[in-house]
Write a protein that holds these residues in place. Sequence first.
Motif, PDB file in Angstrom:
ATOM      1  N   VAL A   1     -35.816 -29.641 -47.464  1.00 39.32           N
ATOM      2  CA  VAL A   1     -36.004 -28.196 -47.580  1.00 39.32           C
ATOM      3  C   VAL A   1     -36.940 -27.656 -46.505  1.00 39.32           C
ATOM      4  O   VAL A   1     -36.873 -26.467 -46.155  1.00 39.32           O
ATOM      5  N   LEU A   2     -37.809 -28.487 -45.947  1.00 36.13           N
ATOM      6  CA  LEU A   2     -38.672 -28.001 -44.875  1.00 36.13           C
ATOM      7  C   LEU A   2     -37.859 -27.610 -43.646  1.00 36.13           C
ATOM      8  O   LEU A   2     -38.257 -26.704 -42.904  1.00 36.13           O
ATOM      9  N   ALA A   3     -36.721 -28.273 -43.430  1.00 37.56           N
ATOM     10  CA  ALA A   3     -35.842 -27.871 -42.337  1.00 37.56           C
ATOM     11  C   ALA A   3     -35.266 -26.483 -42.604  1.00 37.56           C
ATOM     12  O   ALA A   3     -35.162 -25.654 -41.694  1.00 37.56           O
ATOM     13  N   ALA A   4     -34.891 -26.240 -43.857  1.00 39.32           N
ATOM     14  CA  ALA A   4     -34.369 -24.921 -44.226  1.00 39.32           C
ATOM     15  C   ALA A   4     -35.443 -23.849 -44.069  1.00 39.32           C
ATOM     16  O   ALA A   4     -35.172 -22.744 -43.588  1.00 39.32           O
ATOM     17  N   ILE A   5     -36.669 -24.172 -44.464  1.00 40.31           N
ATOM     18  CA  ILE A   5     -37.777 -23.222 -44.326  1.00 40.31           C
ATOM     19  C   ILE A   5     -38.060 -22.954 -42.851  1.00 40.31           C
ATOM     20  O   ILE A   5     -38.330 -21.818 -42.448  1.00 40.31           O
ATOM     21  N   ALA A   6     -37.966 -23.997 -42.028  1.00 40.61           N
ATOM     22  CA  ALA A   6     -38.210 -23.831 -40.593  1.00 40.61           C
ATOM     23  C   ALA A   6     -37.160 -22.924 -39.964  1.00 40.61           C
ATOM     24  O   ALA A   6     -37.475 -22.079 -39.124  1.00 40.61           O
ATOM     25  N   LEU A   7     -35.896 -23.084 -40.356  1.00 39.37           N
ATOM     26  CA  LEU A   7     -34.841 -22.231 -39.818  1.00 39.37           C
ATOM     27  C   LEU A   7     -35.051 -20.787 -40.260  1.00 39.37           C
ATOM     28  O   LEU A   7     -34.889 -19.845 -39.469  1.00 39.37           O
ATOM     29  N   TRP A   8     -35.432 -20.590 -41.529  1.00 35.70           N
ATOM     30  CA  TRP A   8     -35.749 -19.245 -42.018  1.00 35.70           C
ATOM     31  C   TRP A   8     -36.895 -18.649 -41.219  1.00 35.70           C
ATOM     32  O   TRP A   8     -36.881 -17.463 -40.878  1.00 35.70           O
ATOM     33  N   GLY A   9     -37.894 -19.470 -40.891  1.00 32.28           N
ATOM     34  CA  GLY A   9     -39.030 -19.005 -40.110  1.00 32.28           C
ATOM     35  C   GLY A   9     -38.615 -18.524 -38.726  1.00 32.28           C
ATOM     36  O   GLY A   9     -39.122 -17.519 -38.226  1.00 32.28           O
ATOM     37  N   ARG A  10     -37.666 -19.230 -38.113  1.00 34.08           N
ATOM     38  CA  ARG A  10     -37.172 -18.804 -36.802  1.00 34.08           C
ATOM     39  C   ARG A  10     -36.472 -17.456 -36.905  1.00 34.08           C
ATOM     40  O   ARG A  10     -36.648 -16.575 -36.053  1.00 34.08           O
TER      41      ARG A  10
ATOM     42  N   LEU B   1     -41.351 -10.582 -36.878  1.00 33.31           N
ATOM     43  CA  LEU B   1     -42.401 -10.892 -37.837  1.00 33.31           C
ATOM     44  C   LEU B   1     -43.128 -12.168 -37.419  1.00 33.31           C
ATOM     45  O   LEU B   1     -42.602 -12.981 -36.669  1.00 33.31           O
ATOM     46  N   GLY B   2     -44.327 -12.356 -37.940  1.00 38.74           N
ATOM     47  CA  GLY B   2     -45.115 -13.528 -37.567  1.00 38.74           C
ATOM     48  C   GLY B   2     -44.610 -14.809 -38.202  1.00 38.74           C
ATOM     49  O   GLY B   2     -43.774 -14.796 -39.109  1.00 38.74           O
ATOM     50  N   ALA B   3     -45.129 -15.921 -37.715  1.00 42.06           N
ATOM     51  CA  ALA B   3     -44.762 -17.225 -38.250  1.00 42.06           C
ATOM     52  C   ALA B   3     -45.393 -17.436 -39.625  1.00 42.06           C
ATOM     53  O   ALA B   3     -46.418 -16.841 -39.946  1.00 42.06           O
ATOM     54  N   VAL B   4     -44.766 -18.272 -40.434  1.00 39.03           N
ATOM     55  CA  VAL B   4     -45.326 -18.681 -41.724  1.00 39.03           C
ATOM     56  C   VAL B   4     -45.458 -20.203 -41.685  1.00 39.03           C
ATOM     57  O   VAL B   4     -44.537 -20.927 -42.046  1.00 39.03           O
ATOM     58  N   PRO B   5     -46.592 -20.707 -41.209  1.00 39.34           N
ATOM     59  CA  PRO B   5     -46.749 -22.151 -41.051  1.00 39.34           C
ATOM     60  C   PRO B   5     -46.937 -22.873 -42.377  1.00 39.34           C
ATOM     61  O   PRO B   5     -47.325 -22.275 -43.383  1.00 39.34           O
ATOM     62  N   VAL B   6     -46.656 -24.158 -42.351  1.00 39.04           N
ATOM     63  CA  VAL B   6     -46.990 -25.042 -43.465  1.00 39.04           C
ATOM     64  C   VAL B   6     -48.351 -25.649 -43.129  1.00 39.04           C
ATOM     65  O   VAL B   6     -48.450 -26.546 -42.305  1.00 39.04           O
ATOM     66  N   TYR B   7     -49.390 -25.122 -43.759  1.00 43.14           N
ATOM     67  CA  TYR B   7     -50.727 -25.605 -43.441  1.00 43.14           C
ATOM     68  C   TYR B   7     -50.956 -27.031 -43.943  1.00 43.14           C
ATOM     69  O   TYR B   7     -51.544 -27.854 -43.253  1.00 43.14           O
ATOM     70  N   PHE B   8     -50.494 -27.308 -45.179  1.00 45.03           N
ATOM     71  CA  PHE B   8     -50.757 -28.610 -45.782  1.00 45.03           C
ATOM     72  C   PHE B   8     -49.536 -29.079 -46.570  1.00 45.03           C
ATOM     73  O   PHE B   8     -48.753 -28.266 -47.065  1.00 45.03           O
ATOM     74  N   ILE B   9     -49.413 -30.385 -46.689  1.00 44.01           N
ATOM     75  CA  ILE B   9     -48.424 -30.987 -47.583  1.00 44.01           C
ATOM     76  C   ILE B   9     -49.127 -32.053 -48.416  1.00 44.01           C
ATOM     77  O   ILE B   9     -50.095 -32.669 -47.968  1.00 44.01           O
TER      78      ILE B   9
END
Length: 346
Positions: free
Chosen positions: A299-308, A315-323
């Motif tokens: 799902v992180l790949a899906a979130i990354a594509l949504w972020g692009r 709009l700004g980036a939405v990073p994953v700060y922590f896992i």
Amino acid sequence: MFSFLRRKATPPPPTVAPVTPESPAVEVVSAPPPAAVENRGGWLNRLKQGLRRTGSSIAQVFTGTQIDDALYEDLEAALLVADAGVGATQFLLNDLKRRVKETRTTDPGAVKALLADALTDLLTPLQGTLKVDAQQPTVIMVAGVNGAGKTTTIGKLTRNLAEANCKVLLAAADTFRAAAREQLAVWADRNQVEIVSQEGGDPAAVCFDAISAGRARGCDVVIADTAGRLATQLHLMEELRKIHRSIGRAMPGAPHEVLLVVDGNTGQNALAQVKAFDTALGLTGLVVTKLDGTAKGGVLAAIALWGRERQARGLGAVPVYFIGVGESLADLQTFDAREFSQALLN
């Protein structure tokens, strides 16, 4: 090891470049202590174990002798099963085929390494450093659905901020669930930080009072723990917006960070949560928890594509700060695209 951009009036430890009003904030860049390296290594092993099902499924795709349509079809199925989603799966397949063609790769085993590169490039925009240096206090609003590990994440984050010499104040804005207030109070006591709490009070008022107190007491960070809710509970999502507005009234420009805690076991539903909470609040960062057990990780790949796609709209980036991969303090670590790709592909 956690990474923060931080401000401190007193002289910082030797490994941190000092920050003055005349100089920009800087990130900790010196080598981490041996204990931190050891913790990171052990954590990576737990992450690999947590994602081993996905890694094994994808590894089987590359056991053949040739690169053909069957290989790509099997890889497509494996990525979909790993919760990557249709869009991210197609994006990765197209990118992988381009890399295979450009490098003239003929060994299926080498294609796996190219897939790791493609996944790393897709995930790299998700890397980011939590900033707690530009405002005093830096106000962090934390949201998430029930059971995502929100309050525990706040406790871990508080611990690491305190260890980085930040003065932290917690706002127990989940006012209607006694267990949530008690759990946050335990973390406050454990980390020796102050907490603003009110039984049965208005969550927005608690946040307003906490920020006012944080400003008066010279706190570096104020963290607001909001009640868990489903994105489909419209009246509760509206309450989140009210809290957001109240924080802005308490301190213009706040909240400076709006974090969503996402359970890594929820698959594509995690992406739906990210989209819904972003629409309601305007997210600035994510924390993905519980990447062990049944989590598939794609799902992180899906979130990354949504972020692009989000950035393409200006709009700004939405990073994953922590896992996170467990309950202990060392089980929450900063997100690194290359490390995650290697763990996912095992």
